[in-house]
Design an enzyme around this catalytic site. Sequence first.
Site, mmCIF file in Angstrom:
data_model
loop_
_atom_site.group_PDB
_atom_site.id
_atom_site.type_symbol
_atom_site.label_atom_id
_atom_site.label_comp_id
_atom_site.label_asym_id
_atom_site.label_seq_id
_atom_site.Cartn_x
_atom_site.Cartn_y
_atom_site.Cartn_z
ATOM 1 N N ASP A 8 0.961 -1.027 0.210
ATOM 2 C CA ASP A 8 0.082 -0.120 -0.037
ATOM 3 C C ASP A 8 0.632 1.322 0.073
ATOM 4 O O ASP A 8 1.390 1.433 1.123
ATOM 5 C CB ASP A 8 -1.167 -0.214 1.306
ATOM 6 C CG ASP A 8 -1.695 1.136 1.606
ATOM 7 O OD1 ASP A 8 -1.613 1.965 0.732
ATOM 8 O OD2 ASP A 8 -2.408 1.684 2.644
ATOM 9 N N LYS A 73 2.749 11.254 -3.341
ATOM 10 C CA LYS A 73 1.957 10.485 -3.904
ATOM 11 C C LYS A 73 0.844 11.439 -4.993
ATOM 12 O O LYS A 73 0.336 10.994 -5.861
ATOM 13 C CB LYS A 73 1.036 9.549 -3.210
ATOM 14 C CG LYS A 73 0.097 8.750 -3.881
ATOM 15 C CD LYS A 73 -0.790 7.743 -2.883
ATOM 16 C CE LYS A 73 -1.808 6.990 -3.492
ATOM 17 N NZ LYS A 73 -2.388 5.786 -2.387
ATOM 18 N N GLU A 172 -7.112 0.478 -4.548
ATOM 19 C CA GLU A 172 -7.228 0.297 -3.028
ATOM 20 C C GLU A 172 -8.469 -0.159 -2.609
ATOM 21 O O GLU A 172 -8.563 -1.041 -1.753
ATOM 22 C CB GLU A 172 -6.867 1.902 -2.423
ATOM 23 C CG GLU A 172 -5.293 2.166 -2.738
ATOM 24 C CD GLU A 172 -5.023 3.495 -2.432
ATOM 25 O OE1 GLU A 172 -6.189 4.455 -1.909
ATOM 26 O OE2 GLU A 172 -3.989 4.083 -2.623
ATOM 27 N N ASP A 194 -13.148 5.476 2.731
ATOM 28 C CA ASP A 194 -11.712 5.626 3.389
ATOM 29 C C ASP A 194 -11.285 6.957 3.728
ATOM 30 O O ASP A 194 -11.310 7.893 2.891
ATOM 31 C CB ASP A 194 -10.974 5.389 2.036
ATOM 32 C CG ASP A 194 -9.324 5.144 2.209
ATOM 33 O OD1 ASP A 194 -8.917 5.575 3.276
ATOM 34 O OD2 ASP A 194 -8.628 4.672 1.281
#
Length: 611
Positions: A8, A73, A172, A194
Amino acid sequence: MAHVVGIDLGTTNSLIAYMDGETPRAIADDKGRTALPSVVAFLEEASAESVLVGEEAKQYLTTRPKSTIYSVKRFMGKGREDLKDDLKMLPFSLVGQEKEAIRIGIGKKTYTPTEISAHILRGLKARAEKALNTPITKAVITVPAYFNDSQRQATKDAGKQAGLEVLRILNEPTAASLAYGLQKEKEGTIAVYDLGGGTFDISILKIKNGIFQVLSTHGDTLLGGDDFDRQLLKRIRDEVLEQYDVDLLKNGALLQEVRLMSEQVKWQLSSQTSADVSLILPDNKGRYERQFTRSEYEGMIKGLIDRTLESCHKALSDAKLSPEDVDEVVLVGGSTRVPLIKERVGDLFKKVPHSELNPDEVVALGAAVQAKILSGGITDMLLLDVTPLSLGIETMGGIVSRLIQRNTPIPTTAKEAYTTHVDGQRTVSIHVVQGEREMVGDCRSLAKFNLTGIDPLPAGMPRIEVVFLIDANGILNVTAKDLRSGKETTVEVTPTYGLSDEEAEKMISASMEHAKEDLEKRQRIESINEAETVLRHTEKALAQGSDLLDGDEREKIEAIMTQLKAAMSEGTHRQIRETLTELNQVTQRFAADLMSQTVKEALKNKKLSDV
Ligand code: AMP
């Protein structure tokens, strides 16, 4: 068997997990921590040894802000012009021209976000190799469901640079569902909520026979648990200013202390109903003491939670679903430990969300499950993606003949037979296109190639078989084969290469907007194609069977042929069809006579050859 790991690669923290028999496990460092902060510090230029990752790098965030990189990211696969203003306000420098990919300047050198991410991946890889005592060479890496092709490619490249073969880039939310074993469900709809430190995502997935499909995603890239901390921080700052006349904003060290304190208060309030704060103020101004109750804190964060729930409603409406249609809800991210979030999300979807697994680890755990599936360890499950847009080839008149419809799960294959348009044609041109529109000009061109060496036959006789095959990585193989001569040609294309999500969406919505005019255009071209064939045959017949026609009849046929040609150049598809029917009617007798004459000739020939 070598371990294939699941990674991850997160905005704030990254994790690595593996399958310990049937159980996925996150791998911890020497101190038992599974989360590796996604921070990379460059202590000296151009020296590999001086690059620090994770906790070690994190301590340089304040002392070496220009060379300690976080949140990389957010820049993966992006150009300068993609950046929002709030992302430009960073302590480190982003370089490169407007149209170029982002690079991060550190001293005299510049690094791509991919190179920085590769350092994080190397850190995780080293941790796993140490813990499992074996070299790690293969991995599954997760990305947000909304990542476009270039962001996915950049992630894959980072894996490669870190010495990893990336077996799959996995969404994800799909990973989180896998961690809960939801692929075992025959059919169902899953909502994955999330909420991390800085971002919020909601994804609605559909699962059918082990195949996951992302129906919709929504979210907020600037909303997370950090905002909850900020609410507490603001309250403390206001009270300290009002009661003690001390401005925390003017005291950096004290502000930092309160920031950390706020996060701890937040954590405590997830498991307790109250939390105490005590802060010694400078210049003998006394001590600020305060008890926060959970309900008071909940009042502070209510508005933020409401915003996430609005996103959930939007995602549901994009997927054309209501909350009752959702069968399973999965919670991901550290902030979902807040009891009010579990409660409100449960109320919205009218079911208890899955929160049994550690919400910080669940994505990495799911990636490890997928890694095991791909390495053949689990064979009774199939995990697939879908094609975002339809794929087809160009046929006569620039019409698209669709072989694979959009949203088809991959791998998939489709086959269609075509023929030639001209007598003795030896070459056909295959033009592969992608999109939802009826005309080739309105679709995306993917590849063009020729199939040569077709056996020369009258038009319409050869059978050219075109086969489309999309493999599990989304690579399309197109083969065209002349079934008579056995000649074939193959090309390989990546249909999603360079295609952003927005472009794909635009192409889909354009097809809806233009549906009516597209259909009319298509019908017109199809009737022109048919008329051309009929005209060709009639002309041939007129030459062949002139003795079977009287002058009047020929004149009548020729007049309608002229009428048909006029309709083909200017008329609607209906006018072309009507004239075609008329032509068929007037040639009916002649065609029948011609046919029996041809049959007689054939029989005569047969007799001759029989002798
Ligand atoms: P993630 O990005 O998924 O690692 O989530 C990090 C966020 O989760 C941070 O804002 C943390 O403060 C928050 N978090 C971690 N543990 C808790 C907890 N027990 N209660 C509330 N928030 C938490």
